[in-house]
Structure formats: C-alpha cells, structure tokens
Design a protein around this motif. Sequence first.
Motif, mmCIF file in Angstrom:
data_model
loop_
_atom_site.group_PDB
_atom_site.id
_atom_site.type_symbol
_atom_site.label_atom_id
_atom_site.label_comp_id
_atom_site.label_asym_id
_atom_site.label_seq_id
_atom_site.Cartn_x
_atom_site.Cartn_y
_atom_site.Cartn_z
ATOM 1 N N PHE A 294 10.868 -53.057 -4.032
ATOM 2 C CA PHE A 294 10.356 -54.037 -4.983
ATOM 3 C C PHE A 294 9.002 -54.560 -4.523
ATOM 4 N N PHE A 295 8.182 -54.980 -5.485
ATOM 5 C CA PHE A 295 6.938 -55.680 -5.172
ATOM 6 C C PHE A 295 7.311 -56.928 -4.384
ATOM 7 N N SER A 296 6.487 -57.287 -3.408
ATOM 8 C CA SER A 296 6.835 -58.385 -2.525
ATOM 9 C C SER A 296 5.600 -59.132 -2.047
ATOM 10 N N LYS A 297 5.831 -60.389 -1.695
ATOM 11 C CA LYS A 297 4.799 -61.224 -1.078
ATOM 12 C C LYS A 297 5.375 -61.860 0.176
ATOM 13 N N CYS B 144 10.104 -59.307 -5.985
ATOM 14 C CA CYS B 144 9.992 -59.582 -7.420
ATOM 15 C C CYS B 144 10.245 -58.331 -8.260
ATOM 16 N N ILE B 145 10.685 -58.573 -9.494
ATOM 17 C CA ILE B 145 10.830 -57.514 -10.493
ATOM 18 C C ILE B 145 10.070 -57.937 -11.748
ATOM 19 N N LEU B 146 9.944 -57.022 -12.662
ATOM 20 C CA LEU B 146 9.267 -57.276 -13.939
ATOM 21 C C LEU B 146 7.859 -57.836 -13.737
ATOM 22 N N GLY B 147 7.109 -57.177 -12.860
ATOM 23 C CA GLY B 147 5.727 -57.583 -12.638
ATOM 24 C C GLY B 147 5.573 -58.968 -12.047
#
Length: 148
Positions: free
Chosen positions: A110-113, A127-130
């Motif tokens: 997943f995208f992550s920060k 995060c999901i869904l942008g």
Amino acid sequence: MKTTRMPLFRRAAALALAMTLLTGAVQAQPAPTIYGTWLNPRGSVAVRTGECAQQRLCGVIVWANDEAQSDARDGGVTRLVGTPLLEDYRADGSGGWQGTVFVPDMNKRFFSKIEQVDANTMKLKGCILGGLICKAQMWKRIERLPHE
C-alpha cells in the motif's frame, strides 16, 4: 556620573566566546534519525530501517513473535523475518517519507507515509484509494543506529 564601557576587543572576545558555547550546545544534540530498529504497537514485529538505493529509506523485519509469523503464513508469506516491510521511501521535503508498506498478513502493498514524531516515535500510515482511507500506527524505537 561616569559609565564604564568595555573595550571593543573585550566585547568581541566575549561575543566570540558566547557564540562558541552556543554553537557547541547545538552541535551536542544531533537531529533525530529515522534509521534504527522500531517495534510496532502490538510488540509483535521489529523493523530495522536504513538507507537503500539512491538515498531512499527501506525497512526489513528483523524479529517477529509467533502470532505475527503465523498470520503472515496465513497470508502467504512463508518467512517473515528478513521480509522487506518498508520499500522505496523518498523524503517528501517536509521531514517525512513516502513509499510503499508491505502488509504480510494480507500479502499486499500500500501507499504509505512515515513521519518521525520525536526521536523515539515514528508514525507509519498506510493508505488505499489514493490516500482517501488511511490507517496509522505509532512505532517505538528500540535501537538507534549511528548516522550514516
């Protein structure tokens, strides 16, 4: 009434001494680094972070308890320790990092920060869904690595 003024060279020497002491105090406390070993909130997984390709940040699982290993196996990950968890994070210009987090029990990325909250706490958000739906965890430092 006569006032006594300090000669110019003494004022300059006092100023130089004050600046040296101030600079020394600032240098004695290095900025916190994201590099080190971090424990997740449940105390079930430890990840060692460090620099990887081209000044990016990565993190590999270095320890996992039995429950975490079992959950990972259920997700299709046969060997949890040694698995990259944090992949290809780039500095975002505001002191944080953006990259990809691997969730072993789901066997998905997943995208992550990542945001370093203080010297011994980092906030890891996937995060999901942008980025519309995110879940965050606070990880605690258990080992500090030297500056590289």
